[in-house]
Design a protein around this motif. Structure first.
Motif, PDB file in Angstrom:
ATOM      1  N   LEU A 181       0.824  -1.205   0.000  1.00  0.00           N
ATOM      2  CA  LEU A 181       0.000   0.000   0.000  1.00  0.00           C
ATOM      3  C   LEU A 181       0.862   1.261   0.000  1.00  0.00           C
ATOM      4  O   LEU A 181       0.564   2.237  -0.703  1.00  0.00           O
ATOM      5  N   VAL A 182       1.954   1.263   0.776  1.00  0.00           N
ATOM      6  CA  VAL A 182       2.820   2.431   0.866  1.00  0.00           C
ATOM      7  C   VAL A 182       3.559   2.661  -0.450  1.00  0.00           C
ATOM      8  O   VAL A 182       3.751   3.807  -0.881  1.00  0.00           O
ATOM      9  N   ARG A 183       3.966   1.599  -1.112  1.00  0.00           N
ATOM     10  CA  ARG A 183       4.655   1.764  -2.401  1.00  0.00           C
ATOM     11  C   ARG A 183       3.713   2.321  -3.463  1.00  0.00           C
ATOM     12  O   ARG A 183       4.144   3.022  -4.385  1.00  0.00           O
ATOM     13  N   ALA A 184       2.426   2.059  -3.292  1.00  0.00           N
ATOM     14  CA  ALA A 184       1.456   2.519  -4.290  1.00  0.00           C
ATOM     15  C   ALA A 184       0.981   3.933  -4.042  1.00  0.00           C
ATOM     16  O   ALA A 184       0.474   4.590  -4.959  1.00  0.00           O
ATOM     17  N   ASP A 185       1.120   4.452  -2.826  1.00  0.00           N
ATOM     18  CA  ASP A 185       0.571   5.773  -2.500  1.00  0.00           C
ATOM     19  C   ASP A 185       1.472   6.452  -1.474  1.00  0.00           C
ATOM     20  O   ASP A 185       2.006   5.800  -0.560  1.00  0.00           O
ATOM     21  N   ASP A 186       1.632   7.780  -1.612  1.00  0.00           N
ATOM     22  CA  ASP A 186       2.487   8.529  -0.673  1.00  0.00           C
ATOM     23  C   ASP A 186       1.896   8.561   0.725  1.00  0.00           C
ATOM     24  O   ASP A 186       2.629   8.614   1.721  1.00  0.00           O
ATOM     25  N   VAL A 187       0.577   8.578   0.843  1.00  0.00           N
ATOM     26  CA  VAL A 187      -0.093   8.633   2.136  1.00  0.00           C
ATOM     27  C   VAL A 187      -1.095   7.494   2.224  1.00  0.00           C
ATOM     28  O   VAL A 187      -1.992   7.397   1.377  1.00  0.00           O
ATOM     29  N   VAL A 188      -0.922   6.638   3.229  1.00  0.00           N
ATOM     30  CA  VAL A 188      -1.819   5.501   3.426  1.00  0.00           C
ATOM     31  C   VAL A 188      -2.460   5.644   4.796  1.00  0.00           C
ATOM     32  O   VAL A 188      -1.763   5.706   5.812  1.00  0.00           O
ATOM     33  N   ARG A 189      -3.799   5.725   4.836  1.00  0.00           N
ATOM     34  CA  ARG A 189      -4.548   5.789   6.089  1.00  0.00           C
ATOM     35  C   ARG A 189      -5.257   4.461   6.281  1.00  0.00           C
ATOM     36  O   ARG A 189      -6.144   4.097   5.491  1.00  0.00           O
ATOM     37  N   LEU A 190      -4.895   3.739   7.327  1.00  0.00           N
ATOM     38  CA  LEU A 190      -5.543   2.475   7.635  1.00  0.00           C
ATOM     39  C   LEU A 190      -6.881   2.734   8.319  1.00  0.00           C
ATOM     40  O   LEU A 190      -7.079   3.799   8.928  1.00  0.00           O
ATOM     41  N   PRO A 191      -7.813   1.799   8.244  1.00  0.00           N
ATOM     42  CA  PRO A 191      -9.124   1.995   8.882  1.00  0.00           C
ATOM     43  C   PRO A 191      -8.988   2.308  10.373  1.00  0.00           C
ATOM     44  O   PRO A 191      -8.233   1.646  11.088  1.00  0.00           O
ATOM     45  N   GLY A 192      -9.712   3.319  10.827  1.00  0.00           N
ATOM     46  CA  GLY A 192      -9.683   3.710  12.229  1.00  0.00           C
ATOM     47  C   GLY A 192      -8.653   4.774  12.556  1.00  0.00           C
ATOM     48  O   GLY A 192      -8.584   5.226  13.707  1.00  0.00           O
ATOM     49  N   ALA A 193      -7.832   5.199  11.583  1.00  0.00           N
ATOM     50  CA  ALA A 193      -6.816   6.218  11.835  1.00  0.00           C
ATOM     51  C   ALA A 193      -7.478   7.537  12.209  1.00  0.00           C
ATOM     52  O   ALA A 193      -8.517   7.907  11.643  1.00  0.00           O
ATOM     53  N   ILE A 194      -6.906   8.254  13.167  1.00  0.00           N
ATOM     54  CA  ILE A 194      -7.512   9.502  13.659  1.00  0.00           C
ATOM     55  C   ILE A 194      -6.621  10.717  13.442  1.00  0.00           C
ATOM     56  O   ILE A 194      -7.080  11.849  13.603  1.00  0.00           O
ATOM     57  N   ALA A 195      -5.355  10.541  13.096  1.00  0.00           N
ATOM     58  CA  ALA A 195      -4.428  11.665  12.987  1.00  0.00           C
ATOM     59  C   ALA A 195      -4.740  12.495  11.742  1.00  0.00           C
ATOM     60  O   ALA A 195      -5.090  11.961  10.684  1.00  0.00           O
ATOM     61  N   SER A 196      -4.585  13.809  11.896  1.00  0.00           N
ATOM     62  CA  SER A 196      -4.775  14.747  10.788  1.00  0.00           C
ATOM     63  C   SER A 196      -3.641  15.753  10.811  1.00  0.00           C
ATOM     64  O   SER A 196      -2.966  15.928  11.826  1.00  0.00           O
ATOM     65  N   TRP A 197      -3.443  16.456   9.693  1.00  0.00           N
ATOM     66  CA  TRP A 197      -2.377  17.452   9.628  1.00  0.00           C
ATOM     67  C   TRP A 197      -2.677  18.464   8.537  1.00  0.00           C
ATOM     68  O   TRP A 197      -3.517  18.232   7.649  1.00  0.00           O
ATOM     69  N   ASP A 198      -1.969  19.578   8.613  1.00  0.00           N
ATOM     70  CA  ASP A 198      -2.068  20.643   7.611  1.00  0.00           C
ATOM     71  C   ASP A 198      -1.242  20.217   6.400  1.00  0.00           C
ATOM     72  O   ASP A 198      -0.007  20.211   6.442  1.00  0.00           O
ATOM     73  N   GLU A 199      -1.912  19.868   5.323  1.00  0.00           N
ATOM     74  CA  GLU A 199      -1.213  19.324   4.154  1.00  0.00           C
ATOM     75  C   GLU A 199      -0.250  20.347   3.553  1.00  0.00           C
ATOM     76  O   GLU A 199       0.835  19.969   3.071  1.00  0.00           O
ATOM     77  N   ARG A 200      -0.607  21.613   3.578  1.00  0.00           N
ATOM     78  CA  ARG A 200       0.284  22.620   3.003  1.00  0.00           C
ATOM     79  C   ARG A 200       1.607  22.681   3.762  1.00  0.00           C
ATOM     80  O   ARG A 200       2.682  22.666   3.145  1.00  0.00           O
ATOM     81  N   ARG A 201       1.549  22.733   5.090  1.00  0.00           N
ATOM     82  CA  ARG A 201       2.785  22.815   5.868  1.00  0.00           C
ATOM     83  C   ARG A 201       3.610  21.549   5.721  1.00  0.00           C
ATOM     84  O   ARG A 201       4.842  21.606   5.662  1.00  0.00           O
ATOM     85  N   VAL A 202       2.958  20.409   5.666  1.00  0.00           N
ATOM     86  CA  VAL A 202       3.705  19.160   5.502  1.00  0.00           C
ATOM     87  C   VAL A 202       4.347  19.102   4.125  1.00  0.00           C
ATOM     88  O   VAL A 202       5.502  18.672   3.985  1.00  0.00           O
ATOM     89  N   ARG A 203       3.640  19.534   3.062  1.00  0.00           N
ATOM     90  CA  ARG A 203       4.241  19.532   1.724  1.00  0.00           C
ATOM     91  C   ARG A 203       5.448  20.460   1.674  1.00  0.00           C
ATOM     92  O   ARG A 203       6.474  20.147   1.056  1.00  0.00           O
ATOM     93  N   GLU A 204       5.345  21.615   2.341  1.00  0.00           N
ATOM     94  CA  GLU A 204       6.491  22.532   2.367  1.00  0.00           C
ATOM     95  C   GLU A 204       7.676  21.887   3.073  1.00  0.00           C
ATOM     96  O   GLU A 204       8.836  22.086   2.665  1.00  0.00           O
ATOM     97  N   ALA A 205       7.406  21.133   4.141  1.00  0.00           N
ATOM     98  CA  ALA A 205       8.498  20.464   4.851  1.00  0.00           C
ATOM     99  C   ALA A 205       9.106  19.348   4.000  1.00  0.00           C
ATOM    100  O   ALA A 205      10.323  19.127   4.023  1.00  0.00           O
ATOM    101  N   VAL A 206       8.282  18.642   3.221  1.00  0.00           N
ATOM    102  CA  VAL A 206       8.780  17.529   2.391  1.00  0.00           C
ATOM    103  C   VAL A 206       9.621  18.060   1.234  1.00  0.00           C
ATOM    104  O   VAL A 206      10.690  17.526   0.919  1.00  0.00           O
ATOM    105  N   GLY A 207       9.177  19.145   0.592  1.00  0.00           N
ATOM    106  CA  GLY A 207       9.912  19.702  -0.533  1.00  0.00           C
ATOM    107  C   GLY A 207      10.030  18.702  -1.663  1.00  0.00           C
ATOM    108  O   GLY A 207       9.044  18.073  -2.074  1.00  0.00           O
ATOM    109  N   ASP A 208      11.242  18.533  -2.169  1.00  0.00           N
ATOM    110  CA  ASP A 208      11.461  17.604  -3.275  1.00  0.00           C
ATOM    111  C   ASP A 208      11.899  16.221  -2.801  1.00  0.00           C
ATOM    112  O   ASP A 208      12.311  15.381  -3.612  1.00  0.00           O
TER     113      ASP A 208
END
Length: 457
Positions: A77-104
């Motif tokens: 699942l992880v190789r197929a997608d950058d973000v994998v949420r398993l059933p029941g996951a509760i964590a959330s985040w600001d996608e813009r700030r995380v993308r800026e931190a990831v960069g290239d």
């Protein structure tokens, strides 16, 4: 005439009892004082009734009815997608700030639900293709773990499930870059009139308001009574709030409506206190509670009743610490603690009584020609012992005690007209002991040679 002799004999007998009794009391005081130096003093305001033993995993309802796929399935699942949420996951985040931190960089995120047992957590951590792993709201990656360390971070994490700051800090560490400053993105709003009226009505009726979606099934009454013994607290319990939406801030509004009533407001696993002693009090309780239990709350799926019980236990612990004008538990009277500072003075008084009584018969015989020198020496050493007895510390007491015993024996020998050689031998021993006492004090002026020479000068 015979009656006067009998009366004088009785006085001498009483004086002898008083003299030896004072010496025995001095020795007893020294023994008690020396033994007390080895005692371990436990300074405490009392044992909080909220203290409890550790509970094994699964014993507090923290394991949820969830599971995760196998390691290979999660890796696919992880190789197929950058973000994998398993059933029941509760964590959330600001996608813009995380993308800026990831960069290239290539960063793959695996998000798992809370309440997993140890084996399931190990399976999540064994997915090597995942750069960042989130279990509940615990954020790890590589050998690192990012955790909140302030009320702002804990509130976002446990009230909303927001792990933005932790993810940004972890990604920066993995990319060997400085971590950006944490950002308080928690968005409060004032409750509207209808919301506040509904909550206030429940509080007036039962003292508890449970919002839709909250899991609280009752207040732990014993802990509530020990946490707030002066007046019963009222409770507002709400579910975890939606990420990205303003959160109604009931605490200040309810504190204004009910100024003399403790009010506890629960958002998911985040707990706030408003009411009497608010301010420093709730900051100390919240910081100590989440600093100690934040890691467990981030991993497990505790029922809200259990989280509230832990918070109330911490309130009780803080109250028993004697802070914020809360009542202290009874502390029994300790005679030793009160009497210990007086022991050196009591020792000095006993020694003085003994030496004065011992010197009286010698002073009466000070005019005897053959023993004038012996009497003068005994009187001088006795005076020295009296002066030194008020200055000695623990290390000097044994030698002083021995010197006093020798001086008493010398006085007794003189009273019984024993040979001068025997009396001088006892005085030599007493002088040696007093010399050791002066050395232990570091006082050359109290060494017998110096003291007696100045006395005779």
């Amino acid at each position: 005439m015979a009656e006067r002799r009998v009366s004088a004999g009785r006085r001498r007998h009483r004086a002898e009892w008083l003299r030896w009794g004072s010496l025995a009391a001095a020795v007893a005081v020294v023994v008690v004082f020396l033994l007390s130096q080895g005692q371990d003093i436990d300074v405490s305001y009392g044992q909080s009734p909220a203290s409890s033993d550790a509970v094994a995993e699964g014993g507090a309802g923290e394991l949820g009815d969830v599971t995760v796929p196998s390691v290979d399935e999660m890796a696919a699942l992880v190789r197929a997608d950058d973000v994998v949420r398993l059933p029941g996951a509760i964590a959330s985040w600001d996608e813009r700030r995380v993308r800026e931190a990831v960069g290239d960089a290539e960063v793959r995120i695996l998000v798992a639900p809370p309440g997993l047992d140890e084996d399931e957590r190990d399976r999540v951590r064994d997915v090597d293709d995942a750069t960042v792993r989130v279990i509940g709201t615990e954020v790890t990656g590589g050998i690192y773990q990012a955790s909140a360390d302030s009320a702002v971070g804990w509130r976002a994490q446990f009230a909303v499930g927001d792990v933005t700051d932790q993810m940004v800090a972890l990604i920066a560490q993995l990319r060997d870059r400085p971590a950006p400053e944490a950002v308080d993105q928690f968005d409060w709003r004032d409750p509207d009139e209808a919301e506040l009226a509904a909550v206030a009505a429940d509080l007036r009726a039962t003292g508890v308001h449970v919002g839709a979606g909250a899991t609280l099934d009752g207040i732990p009454e014993d802990l509530a009574a020990s946490a707030f013994p002066d007046r019963r607290a009222w409770y507002v319990v709400l579910p975890r709030q939606p990420f990205g939406e303003p959160v109604p801030r009931y605490g200040p509004a309810l504190a204004e409506l009910f100024p003399d009533t403790p009010v506890v407001v629960v958002y998911g696993w985040w707990i706030e206190y408003h009411g009497p002693h608010a301010g420093d009090f709730d900051e100390v309780v919240g910081a100590s509670f989440y600093a100690q239990l934040g890691e467990r709350l981030s991993l497990y799926d505790y029922p809200q009743r259990n989280v509230l019980a832990g918070y109330l236990a911490r309130v009780t612990d803080v109250r028993y610490a004697g802070l914020f004008d809360r009542p202290l538990p009874y502390r029994p009277f300790d005679p030793l603690r009160v009497a210990l500072p007086a022991l050196p003075w009591l020792f000095t008084a006993c020694v003085a009584v003994y030496l004065v009584l011992s010197a009286r018969p010698l002073l009466r015989r000070s005019g005897a020609g053959a023993r004038t020198g012996v009497n003068a020496r005994l009187a001088g050493l006795t005076a020295l012992a009296i002066e030194v007895s008020g200055l000695t510390d623990v290390s000097g007491n044994p030698s002083l005690t021995r010197a006093i015993g020798k001086l008493g024996a010398a006085g007794e020998a003189l009273a019984r007209n024993l040979p001068d050689r025997h009396v001088r031998s006892l005085l030599d021993d007493a002088e040696a002991e007093l010399d050791d006492t002066a050395r232990s004090l570091g006082r050359a002026d109290y060494r017998p040679d110096s003291y007696l020479s100045e006395r005779l000068a």
